[in-house]
Motif scaffolding. Structure first.
Motif, short mmCIF file in Angstrom:
data_model
loop_
_atom_site.label_atom_id
_atom_site.label_comp_id
_atom_site.label_asym_id
_atom_site.label_seq_id
_atom_site.Cartn_x
_atom_site.Cartn_y
_atom_site.Cartn_z
N VAL A 39 -0.11 24.85 48.49
CA VAL A 39 -1.52 24.62 48.17
C VAL A 39 -2.35 25.74 48.80
N GLY A 40 -3.18 26.37 48.00
CA GLY A 40 -4.03 27.45 48.50
C GLY A 40 -3.39 28.81 48.45
N ALA A 41 -2.18 28.91 47.91
CA ALA A 41 -1.51 30.21 47.83
C ALA A 41 -2.19 31.08 46.78
N ARG A 42 -2.09 32.40 46.98
CA ARG A 42 -2.71 33.33 46.05
C ARG A 42 -1.89 33.41 44.76
N LEU A 43 -2.59 33.76 43.70
CA LEU A 43 -1.89 34.05 42.45
C LEU A 43 -1.18 35.40 42.58
N LEU A 44 -0.09 35.53 41.84
CA LEU A 44 0.73 36.75 41.91
C LEU A 44 0.38 37.66 40.73
N ARG A 45 -0.19 38.81 41.05
CA ARG A 45 -0.55 39.75 39.99
C ARG A 45 0.70 40.49 39.52
N VAL A 296 15.40 27.98 26.79
CA VAL A 296 15.24 28.47 28.15
C VAL A 296 16.58 28.97 28.65
N PRO A 297 16.63 30.12 29.33
CA PRO A 297 17.90 30.64 29.87
C PRO A 297 18.56 29.62 30.80
N GLU A 298 19.86 29.69 30.86
CA GLU A 298 20.62 28.78 31.71
C GLU A 298 20.30 29.02 33.19
N TYR A 299 20.36 27.92 33.91
CA TYR A 299 20.10 27.99 35.35
C TYR A 299 21.31 28.59 36.06
N LYS A 300 21.06 29.64 36.89
CA LYS A 300 22.14 30.33 37.58
C LYS A 300 22.09 30.14 39.09
N GLY A 301 21.29 29.21 39.51
CA GLY A 301 21.24 28.95 40.95
C GLY A 301 19.93 29.43 41.58
N TYR A 302 19.69 28.96 42.80
CA TYR A 302 18.47 29.26 43.56
C TYR A 302 18.44 30.72 43.97
N GLN A 303 17.30 31.38 43.76
CA GLN A 303 17.13 32.78 44.14
C GLN A 303 16.00 32.85 45.17
N GLN A 304 16.38 33.02 46.40
CA GLN A 304 15.40 32.96 47.50
C GLN A 304 14.38 34.09 47.44
N HIS A 305 14.79 35.26 46.94
CA HIS A 305 13.89 36.41 46.96
C HIS A 305 13.02 36.50 45.71
N LEU A 306 13.15 35.57 44.84
CA LEU A 306 12.32 35.56 43.64
C LEU A 306 11.00 34.87 43.96
N ASP A 307 9.89 35.56 43.64
CA ASP A 307 8.56 35.00 43.92
C ASP A 307 8.14 34.14 42.74
N PRO A 308 8.02 32.83 42.92
CA PRO A 308 7.68 31.94 41.80
C PRO A 308 6.17 31.76 41.61
N SER A 309 5.34 32.44 42.39
CA SER A 309 3.89 32.21 42.35
C SER A 309 3.36 32.40 40.94
N LEU A 310 2.32 31.64 40.65
CA LEU A 310 1.70 31.73 39.34
C LEU A 310 0.98 33.06 39.20
N SER A 311 1.04 33.59 38.00
CA SER A 311 0.36 34.85 37.73
C SER A 311 -0.96 34.57 37.03
N PRO A 312 -1.97 35.42 37.22
CA PRO A 312 -3.24 35.26 36.49
C PRO A 312 -3.03 35.28 34.98
#
Length: 1493
Positions: A39-45, A296-312
């Motif tokens: 909550v309150g996180a910035r959007l990812l440009r 939707v592409p198949e799920y290949k597992g959790y990716q810790q370094h992937l930024d899931p933040s919403l984009s504008p």
């Protein structure tokens, strides 16, 4: 350890919870980047920000097209087109529900910034009148405050909910929110009555409560507590939210049956885990492929370094993508496929109109009935648009509006939102997502339908055929396949899935087994609806997001706008509607506070005056009525044996005598109403006597005595009765008689001086009858004496009256007065002396014996109220006979008498009768007779009067010196220079204090106008805020430091230090008044500023107010601001502000000079409200509505100093002082002599405050000490002029002391310094005392005598003491002090001048003779005939200008002369004017210090 800290451990949970419970706020999902998705996180440009300035300013016209024009061009199309993929309306509204789960960007930014949408003139929906002034407000969303400062850190918006697909739309984005939704029983969410739908919001959950645009209804009714604040946006999104609510409770009930030992927390967390997983599965694997038309592409597992933040890009594209698919309406049917009519404006319709369903306030039962069929209706294939760029009027024209507008254009708002977000261009976005950029507008043509080609032309024209400038949203809407929007949406959801550590398919998080995961994947939204609705599963199509052929309950027809109710048109709310009158009344009431206080003060003054009169008439129950506008006075009636009725005052002095000899019948009129207390005694040739008795019995007693008295003297009494009001009208009052006499004298002088009638003062409105009445009236002895300014029983009046009353009837007619007046106005000195001779030739033998001469002399002396001994009078007589060579004679002829006055021929020539009513035209020709001090003249010019040391007294002649003959400009410049020189300390202090005050005002005003934290308050109410905050700072400063002016002990100490050379401590009280008045002005300004603020805040929407006052308001979407009365009477600052205004009004009114003099006790009590004032000021600012409290910054230091000073005074006040001697002196003066406390050091001229123990210890009054510092006791001379001083005099009267048995004790506070103690710092000082104002100079003169006797070194070389008194007997106690001074003054240090104002300043007959006698008496005894002192006695008021001018001549070597005056305001003003006039010269100047009593 780190894992333990990050694990959500719940108190009271059982061992059944074996997994890490996901946080509600999204934190710590990513253990490497803890805040991602929170909550309150910035959007990812995904691309650089596209702002006009590269930082935060959004692109606007003319750089981009008008949003409304672009909306009309790109989105407007025919309604009712079916979806190509048969997507149901449920998919659309389910999509809005999904967005509410991961996206919360609706919160407005603070400070409020607007990108308003200007409506083109003539717009058919928003501006049909063609005014061109319509502007739809659009507020920018919340952003991270640390961004938007530079091009390296452009503005980045924030997401107010979690970005994860974690069911926050069901459970809320915060732990507290979730707790508010729970029932804490059986793991279920709290439900309303019946347990089928959520409960209505009660304020514990921050639900959005926008107004219903179709009805204008607002409030919490029909708004349900859901996980998403926007879950009640429309009935269909609300239905989806309720479905998930019921699904949670359904699973919780199932789990509770299977696990009866689980606690509420266990059940809730297990249920939440399964609901979230089901929600994730449906969104990614059922809804999203349906919406996008791709897998939707198949799920290949959790990716810790992937930024899931919403984009504008996703924020703007997702909402716009769904908006283009919104149908105009929704069918409503039951499980049996019976389609129901829907009531609407103008009748029944086949379906619910979407535009009339926003924020609907349905009551509970109706919503429950609707919800039974709503899921089935939504599941029916409802129309959606065939291509993304079309939108119905429900979104382009009738979306619920912002702020005071009920409608807006959703597409235009989305376009503005894209500009607010700084979205990249269309081609930049395509390149980012691997799509080919568009080079030409024709590149769109192959993908557009034939009917969309016109759309392309309009859009191209708006962008000037420049594809490079085409924005992302309109470009995406032009795509027929929606490839860009699909790519953006798919990218976002894949990142959300793959970057979510708590994703249900992640086998490493320990949430589910493989079997459980497979089960979740197989659960569809059909299963959810089947579980929570009353419909049979077969009544719903298997894939609820798509309608296929053969599915149950096909819709009757494709809905179009023509089939549905009309959308209610836009309404513009008036936030101030109905408030104008009330607001105006409040302003009027605030403005009338001083008037109300004045009225109250007037009532208090009347009551105090009445009490004072009661105090005066304790021993005199009879009052004399003087007229309707004059106060009555207590009197005594005395019936004399010589047929004379005398009226006495409470001191026994004769006020008037009414001779009854000339009356055969005495007429008395009695009042017959109002208690029968009034009595009118007619006096035909004088004004009438009206008596008011306290009781009818007293009047009856008086009438009985009067009747007996008249019978004894052979007079008849005639009595009659009438109403009191008529009696008052019939009475001839003293004022009416005075007007008659004025006309009498005007006509008298008109004939004597032969002047015009207009110059005589004859007024046009005087009737001939009134003039005739005036000319036929006759003067009584009393009126004749009053005309001469003498007492009726004096020998002079007897002699003059007997001479003028030729017919001996006891009255003087117009002709008789005219004869005597002609002699004095036009007669020669011989004629005037002959009149004088005849007046005192009692036996009329033509000779004036020594006895008769002595009688004449005593008649003159009698005028001055002086009891001269016969021996002294005989000495003067012998002296005058001897000086004329008549020492051997016992009688004088008229020739001898005139020869005796030979040296005073000039005085006799100027001699007149000083009579009231002299016309102004005559006064211009009358000569003043004054005296002044000059240096000794050369011997060739003989002196007129005897020398007084090295100074002589001369008749005043105007000194003509060319160097003083300057023009007015030069005189004004010189006067200004002298003023600056005299008041330079005052000017410096006032300027310095004003500069500080101005600086404080400017600093606060500038701060809030330009430098304050970004709250937006300056943009909301610029004028109001700078005035209110600037004046508030000034008030804080001035009300704090005004306390220092009342630190009397501190001031007394500091004025003896070097600081007194720079700070005028003696002007502390004047400075206190000045600061108080300026503070009052700033208080009024502060109030005016807040009145402006209240009005603006009353018409400011809630979204803006929540920015301005974040600790008071929370934006709930209603936009309705608080009413004006809330600000005044329901807030701490408002209530305390109103109370402060009331207190200020009371304090200032009662502190005014008039009310302070009338009722000092009221002033004393009301001024002690300052303690409450400071308490309220502290409370007023502590609420921190606009700023943090700052009053303490100014208040602490002055408050500590004042408290210490006050404690010192209180320590002294507790010591009772014994009175040694109490003496009642003439003229109402009480002399108190009391013990001198130990260590009581003071200087001559200082003052103290006393309270009498017997009169109450709370009321203190200031008095100047009349004792000298070397004396063992302290003394005060107190004149009885008010209630307290009158009671004090009565308390120390012999009668009261006889009852008490001892002298009442006093409380003492002081001493305190004042300007009079500076007398010894000037080489030449002038002391001017008037009335009781001589008290400080009594102490100074005593001190001077003592210092002279011990040869103390004095800086002061000469002192002139001017004593202005009505009669010298008024303050005989001072004469004793002056006598001591004269005896001890061996060095001629003091020159005393006494002015007796009872005698006319002009030399008329009596003053001429007194002048002659006074000079002869001084020749013989070297003493004054009147005072017995060596001091020179003058008649009339002191001529300050010539007197001070002569001092300039005498003391040319002195640069500055100190003038100290104390007395009535009129006298001190005369002294001040004289000093100002003489300070225009470039000679010695006068520094004036004064004090009024």
């Amino acid at each position: 350890l780190g894992l333990c800290l990050l694990t959500w451990t719940l108190r009271g949970s059982e061992k059944s919870i074996s997994w890490e419970v996901q946080r509600y706020d999204g934190w710590y999902n990513n253990l490497l980047h803890h805040s991602r998705g929170s909550v309150g996180a910035r959007l990812l440009r995904l691309l650089p920000a596209n702002y006009a300035d590269g930082v935060y300013q959004a692109l606007q016209e003319p750089h981009v097209p008008n949003a409304r024009q672009l909306s009309n061009a790109v989105a407007r199309g025919p309604s009712g087109l079916p979806s190509r993929r048969n997507t149901t309306a449920l998919a659309v509204f389910f999509g809005f529900h999904v967005l509410s789960d991961i996206l919360g960007t609706e919160k407005p930014g603070c400070p409020a910034e607007f990108l308003n949408i200007h409506i083109p003139s003539g717009d058919l929906v928003f501006d049909p009148a063609g005014t061109g002034d319509v502007v739809l407000p659009f507020q920018r969303i919340h952003w991270a405050m640390e961004t938007g400062q530079s091009p390296n850190s452009p503005r980045e918006q924030t997401n107010e909910v979690t970005s994860w697909l974690d069911g926050s739309s069901i459970y809320g984005p915060l732990h507290s929110w979730s707790d508010a939704l729970r029932s804490f029983s059986g793991g279920q969410l709290a439900s309303g009555p019946g347990g089928r739908i959520p409960r209505e919001t009660d304020g514990r959950v921050h639900m959005w409560k926008a107004l219903d645009p179709s009805t204008g209804q607002g409030g919490p009714q029909g708004i349900y507590d859901l996980g998403s604040a926007w879950g009640n946006e429309n009935r269909f999104v609300q239905a989806v939210s309720i479905a998930w609510f019921r699904y949670h409770n359904h699973l919780a009930a199932v789990l509770a049956q299977g696990h009866p030992t689980w606690s509420d927390e266990d059940l809730f967390q297990h249920t939440r885990k399964w609901v979230i997983a089901t929600f994730q599965s449906i969104v990614l694997y059922e809804w999203l492929p349906t919406l996008l038309g791709t897998q939707v592409p198949e799920y290949k597992g959790y990716q810790q370094h992937l930024d899931p933040s919403l984009s504008p890009e996703f924020v703007a594209a997702a909402g716009q993508f769904l908006a283009t698919m919104v149908p105009p309406g929704i069918y409503k049917r039951d499980p049996k496929c019976q389609f129901q009519k829907v009531p609407g404006p103008g009748g029944s319709f086949p379906a619910m109109r979407l535009c009339n369903s926003y924020w609907s306030r349905e009551v509970h039962r109706r919503v429950l009935r609707m919800w039974r069929a709503a899921p089935v209706a939504i599941g029916v294939a409802s129309p959606a648009l065939p291509c993304p760029h079309y939108a119905f009027e429900s979104t382009t024209d009738y979306w619920y509006g912002p702020l005071k507008y009920s409608r807006t254009d959703y597409v235009a708002s989305c376009l503005q939102r894209g500009r607010d977000l700084g979205l990249p261009t269309y081609n930049q976005a395509r390149e980012r997502f691997g799509l080919k950029p568009v080079q030409n507008w024709s590149d769109f043509a192959p993908y557009l339908d034939w009917d969309a080609l016109g759309v392309l032309e309009k859009v191209a024209a708006l962008y000037a055929n420049n594809t490079a400038g085409l924005e992302l949203l309109p470009g995406g809407m032009l795509e027929a396949d929606g490839s860009l929007f699909s790519a953006i949406i798919l990218d976002q959801f894949v990142r959300l899935r793959d970057g979510d550590r708590f994703w249900f398919e992640n086998t490493k998080n320990g949430l589910f087994t493989v079997e459980e995961t497979r089960k979740i994947r197989n659960t569809t939204f059909h299963d959810v609806l089947a579980a929570v609705t009353y419909a049979d599963p077969t009544d719903l199509q298997p894939h609820v997001f798509v309608w296929s052929k053969g599915d149950p309950c096909p819709q009757p027809q494709q809905l179009t706008a023509q089939h549905l109710a009309n959308c209610t048109p836009m309404m513009v709310l008036d936030y101030f509607k109905g408030s104008g009158a009330g607001f105006g009344i409040i302003i009027c009431v605030l403005c009338c506070l001083p008037l109300v206080t004045l009225f109250v003060a007037w009532i208090v003054a009347i009551l105090r005056k009445r009490d004072f009169q009661k105090l005066q008439q304790k021993q005199s129950p009879t009052m004399e009525w003087h007229g309707p506008k004059t106060d009555s006075s207590p009197v005594y009636i005395q019936l004399q044996a010589d047929e004379v009725l005398k009226v006495l005052d409470r001191t026994g002095s004769v006020l008037r005598s009414i001779s009854l000899k000339a009356y055969h019948r005495v007429e008395v009129i009695l009042s017959s109403n109002k208690g029968n207390k009034a009595l009118l005694l007619k006096s035909p040739k004088e004004y009438d006597l009206v008596l008011l008795f306290s009781e009818e019995a007293e009047r009856s007693n008086f009438i009985g005595k009067l009747q007996s008295y008249l019978e004894e003297n052979g007079l008849e009494l005639h009595m009659s009765e009438m109403k009191e009001q008529s009696l008052m009208k019939r009475a001839v009052t003293q004022e009416q008689r005075k007007q008659i006499l004025e006309t009498f004298f005007r006509h008298l002088f008109a004939q004597v001086l032969e002047i015009n009638r207009s110059d005589a003062g004859e007024l046009n409105f005087e009737s001939s009858q009134k003039a005739k009445e005036s000319l036929t009236c006759e003067l009584s002895r009393v009126e004749f004496a009053e005309a001469l300014g003498l007492k009726a029983h004096s020998m002079f009046v007897d002699s003059m009256f007997s001479l003028a009353d030729k017919d001996g009837n006891g009255y003087i007619s117009f002709r008789e007065f005219l004869d005597i007046l002609v002699v004095f106005m036009k007669g020669s000195p011989q004629e005037k002396s002959k009149v004088m001779f005849r007046m005192y030739d009692i036996d009329e033998n033509g000779f004036l014996s020594k006895e008769e001469f002595l009688r004449m002399l005593r008649s003159f002396i009698e005028i001055s109220n002086n009891c001269l001994s016969r021996d002294q009078a005989e000495q003067v007589t012998e002296s005058m006979f001897r000086a004329s060579g008549f020492q051997d004679r016992d009688e004088l002829t008229w020739e001898d008498f005139h020869y005796m006055l030979r040296d005073h021929d000039n005085e006799l020539r100027l001699t007149q009768l000083c009579i009231k009513g002299v016309p102004e035209v005559l006064k211009q020709n009358l000569h003043n007779h004054a005296s002044f001090i000059r240096k000794k003249e050369p011997k060739s010019r003989p002196p007129v009067f005897a020398r007084v040391n090295q100074y002589q007294l001369h008749l005043y002649t105007e000194a003509k010196r060319k160097k003083y003959e300057r023009n007015k400009v030069q005189q004004k410049i010189q006067e200004f220079k002298r003023f600056v020189e005299n008041y330079r300390r005052h000017i410096v202090c006032v300027v310095l204090f004003s500069a500080i005050t101005t600086g404080v005002f400017v600093e606060r005003a500038y701060y809030y106008a330009f430098a304050s934290p970004s709250t937006g308050i300056a943009q909301t109410t610029f004028v109001g805020i700078i005035i209110s905050r600037g004046s508030a700072a000034c008030i804080s400063f001035m009300y704090s430091y005004i306390l220092l002016t009342m630190c009397r002990n501190l001031i007394t100490v500091l004025r003896e230090t070097f600081l007194n050379h720079y700070i005028p401590f003696d002007a502390a009280v004047d400075f206190h008044r000045w600061v108080a008045m300026v503070a009052l002005i700033f208080s009024v300004l502060h109030t005016a500023g807040h009145i402006v603020n209240v009005y603006i805040f009353s018409v400011t929407p809630l979204s803006v107010l929540s920015c301005l006052f974040s600790n008071v308001f929370m934006d709930d979407g209603s936009q309705l601001p608080q009413k004006y009365y809330w600000w005044f009477f329901q807030t701490i600052p408002g209530m305390t502000g109103v109370l402060l205004l009331v207190i200020l009004a009371v304090m200032y009114v009662f502190a005014s000079r008039h009310f302070r003099r009338v009722s000092f006790q009221s002033f004393w009590v009301t001024h002690h409200l300052y303690m409450l004032l400071y308490i309220l000021v502290i409370i007023h600012g502590s609420y921190a509505l606009i700023q943090q409290p700052r009053f303490h910054i100014y208040f602490i230091i002055p408050a500590l100093i004042y408290s210490a000073d006050k404690l010192l005074s209180l320590s002294r006040k507790k010591v009772e002082i014994s009175v040694v001697k109490a003496e009642l002196l003439p003229s109402g003066v009480t002399h108190l002599q009391f013990q001198r406390p130990q260590d009581f050091d003071y200087k001559s001229g200082q003052w103290v405050r006393i309270a009498c123990v017997a009169l109450g210890t709370s009321e203190y009054h200031p008095f100047t000490l009349t004792s000298a510092p070397h004396e063992d006791t302290l003394s005060l001379h107190i004149r009885a002029v008010g209630p307290w001083t009158t009671r004090l005099r009565e308390l120390y009267s012999p009668e009261s002391l006889a009852l008490i048995g001892k002298l009442p004790k006093l409380y003492l506070d002081g001493p305190f310094g004042e300007g009079h103690q500076e007398w010894n710092k000037f080489k030449v000082s002038v002391l001017v005392g008037g009335g009781i104002g001589v008290t400080p100079f009594a102490s100074i003169l005593k001190d001077l005598v003592f210092k002279s006797s011990i040869n103390s070194k004095l800086q002061c070389k000469k002192i002139y003491f001017i004593w202005v008194t009505r009669t010298q007997r008024q303050f005989e106690w001072l004469a004793d002090i002056i006598r001591e001074v004269e005896e001890a003054d061996r060095n001629s240090l003091v020159s005393v001048h006494i002015y007796i104002t009872q005698l006319a300043e002009k030399f008329d007959l009596r003053t001429t003779m007194l002048y002659i006698c006074e000079r002869h008496f001084q020749k013989v005894l070297n003493k004054s005939l009147f005072t017995g002192l060596h001091a020179i006695t003058h008649f009339g008021r002191p001529p300050f200008v010539p007197f001070f001018s002569s001092l300039q001549e005498v003391h040319r070597e002195v640069q500055k002369i100190g003038v100290f005056s104390c007395g009535p305001p009129g006298m001190t003003k005369s002294v001040e004017k004289a000093c100002q006039q003489l300070n225009k010269k470039d000679q010695t100047y006068f520094a004036h210090h004064y004090e009024n009593f």
